[in-house]
Design a protein around this motif. Structure first.
Motif, short mmCIF file in Angstrom:
data_model
loop_
_atom_site.label_atom_id
_atom_site.label_comp_id
_atom_site.label_asym_id
_atom_site.label_seq_id
_atom_site.Cartn_x
_atom_site.Cartn_y
_atom_site.Cartn_z
N PRO A 367 -3.13 -0.62 18.44
CA PRO A 367 -2.66 -1.84 19.08
C PRO A 367 -3.31 -2.04 20.45
O PRO A 367 -3.64 -1.06 21.12
N MET A 368 -3.46 -3.28 20.85
CA MET A 368 -4.08 -3.58 22.13
C MET A 368 -3.13 -3.22 23.27
O MET A 368 -1.90 -3.28 23.13
N ASP A 369 -3.72 -2.88 24.42
CA ASP A 369 -2.92 -2.43 25.55
C ASP A 369 -1.86 -3.45 25.96
O ASP A 369 -0.70 -3.09 26.25
N ASP A 370 -2.22 -4.73 26.01
CA ASP A 370 -1.26 -5.73 26.49
C ASP A 370 -0.07 -5.84 25.54
O ASP A 370 1.09 -5.97 25.99
N MET A 371 -0.32 -5.74 24.24
CA MET A 371 0.77 -5.82 23.27
C MET A 371 1.71 -4.62 23.40
O MET A 371 2.93 -4.75 23.30
N THR A 372 1.13 -3.45 23.65
CA THR A 372 1.94 -2.24 23.81
C THR A 372 2.83 -2.34 25.04
O THR A 372 4.03 -2.04 24.98
N ILE A 373 2.25 -2.74 26.15
CA ILE A 373 3.01 -2.81 27.41
C ILE A 373 4.14 -3.83 27.30
O ILE A 373 5.28 -3.57 27.74
N ILE A 374 3.86 -4.99 26.72
CA ILE A 374 4.90 -6.02 26.57
C ILE A 374 6.02 -5.52 25.66
O ILE A 374 7.21 -5.74 25.93
N GLN A 375 5.63 -4.84 24.58
CA GLN A 375 6.65 -4.31 23.68
C GLN A 375 7.52 -3.27 24.38
O GLN A 375 8.76 -3.27 24.21
N LEU A 376 6.92 -2.41 25.17
CA LEU A 376 7.68 -1.41 25.90
C LEU A 376 8.62 -2.06 26.91
O LEU A 376 9.76 -1.63 27.10
N ALA A 377 8.14 -3.13 27.56
CA ALA A 377 8.99 -3.85 28.51
C ALA A 377 10.20 -4.46 27.80
O ALA A 377 11.34 -4.34 28.28
N LYS A 378 9.95 -5.10 26.65
CA LYS A 378 11.05 -5.75 25.92
C LYS A 378 12.08 -4.73 25.45
O LYS A 378 13.29 -4.98 25.50
N SER A 379 11.59 -3.57 24.97
CA SER A 379 12.54 -2.56 24.51
C SER A 379 13.35 -2.00 25.67
O SER A 379 14.53 -1.66 25.52
N THR A 380 12.74 -1.91 26.85
CA THR A 380 13.46 -1.44 28.03
C THR A 380 14.53 -2.44 28.46
O THR A 380 15.66 -2.07 28.78
N PHE A 381 14.17 -3.73 28.47
CA PHE A 381 15.16 -4.76 28.79
C PHE A 381 16.33 -4.72 27.81
O PHE A 381 17.48 -4.90 28.19
N ALA A 382 16.02 -4.48 26.53
CA ALA A 382 17.07 -4.46 25.52
C ALA A 382 18.03 -3.29 25.73
O ALA A 382 19.23 -3.40 25.43
N ARG A 383 17.51 -2.19 26.24
CA ARG A 383 18.39 -1.03 26.50
C ARG A 383 19.25 -1.22 27.71
O ARG A 383 20.26 -0.54 27.89
N HIS A 384 18.86 -2.11 28.59
CA HIS A 384 19.58 -2.33 29.85
C HIS A 384 19.89 -3.81 30.03
O HIS A 384 19.35 -4.47 30.93
N PRO A 385 20.74 -4.37 29.18
CA PRO A 385 21.00 -5.81 29.24
C PRO A 385 21.72 -6.22 30.53
O PRO A 385 22.42 -5.40 31.11
#
Length: 385
Positions: A367-385
């Motif tokens: 996967p491309m770097d930008d897609m990975t970073i955005i996905q990690l950010a979204k999963s982090t936001f989801a863990r800390h609503p």
């Protein structure tokens, strides 16, 4: 020639493979310079029965684990990055198809038999000029038109790695008259199938990632092997073959620079430059990155091997993070190695130049770097609503 199927332990396979790929190192420079495809390497791998190792045992293969596959791929990558990345696609796809029972049993069984018995090779053909990487989700312009109880396939695929030696192409195509997109099994040698030798790049010059041309290729109904969904793709542990390739390249670069430092003794110093603190600093930093990368990559690979299907569904972020981290660390390792060797690393006959160009190709593999970073950010936001 060693038959890798005759060994009962992974360590035996690794030792045998190190001997098998020794000649790959010597050929890497000539194929890089010429931009030619290393047919000799793949003849050697076929003869050793390497392509069948990841085929599940119920289909006649050895059914090696993901971790074992990566260990072997890393050995090939240290010898020749282009060959490792190329064969890695085949190894991972055959593993995934067999384990997930993606295709109808008799179709996979027929392909697997040729892989195990004759070293047949398979790869996906998914990228196109208009859609770019398939990970971005574009609808293929390659079309499959229903005709005479089968399909007619037309289109052009780019970045078809291993194209000069493939026996099977798994081609994604839009099915005319529907909204569906599917994968089709295309055998090399069918009328209308040809390879356009377009591959001419700075790095990974010997992967044979040419264009595949399909002109009214007649396929059977059963060659329609898989319907592709429109949503996010499920996690694919086998794609770790990508970062392990670049880790292997970086390891080769570090080994070269350390050896050079141990043997270079300018008359301005006593001993060799390996005794200099600034050189030790660079080598130490590179080794730290290498160790960190290996631990991260293989810990996630082992987790994949030990996880249930449900647990694997939650590993997308980890898999992407491994690829991002290992590839970028590999870039840094090669850079540090070149700083140690100095201006000599820029010489045309110095392998560090090839390692530098090859390792940068990792930025453009999924996967491309930008897609990975955005996905990690979204999963982090989801863990800390």
């Amino acid at each position: 020639m060693s038959d890798l199927f005759t060994y009962t332990t992974q360590n035996e396979r690794k030792d045998a493979l190190k001997e098998i790929v020794e000649d790959f190192k010597a050929r890497a420079e000539q194929h890089d310079r010429a931009g030619s495809f290393p047919h000799e390497n793949f003849k050697t791998l076929r003869n050793s029965r390497y392509p069948g190792l990841t085929v599940p045992t119920r289909f006649g293969g050895k059914g090696i684990s993901l971790t074992e596959m990566l260990e072997l791929q890393e050995i090939i990558a240290e010898a020749d990055g282009s060959t490792a990345l190329s064969i890695g696609w085949h190894m991972g796809i055959m593993k995934s198809l067999g384990e997930n029972e993606t295709w109808r049993d008799h179709v996979y069984r027929e392909v697997a038999a040729r892989v195990v018995e004759h070293g047949a090779l398979l790869n996906n053909a998914a990228s196109e000029p208009a859609t770019g990487s398939p990970t971005r989700g574009g609808r293929p312009e390659t079309t499959a038109t229903p005709a005479d109880g089968g399909y007619l396939l037309n289109g052009r695929k780019t970045f078809t790695t291993l194209a000069p030696t493939l026996d099977y192409f798994v081609v994604s195509a839009a099915i005319e008259g529907t909204e569906q997109v599917g994968n089709f099994l295309v055998r090399a040698g069918l009328p209308g199938v040809r390879v356009d030798n377009t591959w001419d790049t700075l790095g990974m010059r010997a992967t044979g990632s040419d264009d595949l041309i399909l002109e009214n290729v007649a396929l059977r109904e059963e060659d329609y092997v898989e319907t592709l969904g429109g949503g996010p793709k499920p996690p694919a542990g086998w794609l770790l073959h990508i970062p392990v390739t670049y880790l292997g390249i970086a390891t080769a670069a570090l080994a070269y620079s350390a050896h050079a430092a141990n043997h270079y003794s300018p008359n301005s110093i006593d001993g060799t430059i390996a005794d200099l603190p600034n050189v030790q600093q660079k080598i130490g930093e590179a080794e730290l990155l290498r160790m960190r990368s290996r631990h991260f990559l293989y810990s996630v690979a082992r987790k994949w091997d030990e996880s249930t299907s449900a647990e694997r569904e939650q590993m997308q972020g980890e898999l992407g993070a491994v690829k991002h981290s290992v590839v970028n660390d590999a870039l840094s390792i090669v850079d540090l190695a070149m700083r140690v060797v100095g201006a000599k690393s820029l010489a045309a006959d110095n392998p560090l130049g090839r390692y530098y160009r090859d390792v940068r190709a990792g930025l453009h593999n999924p996967p491309m770097d930008d897609m990975t970073i955005i996905q990690l950010a979204k999963s982090t936001f989801a863990r800390h609503p």
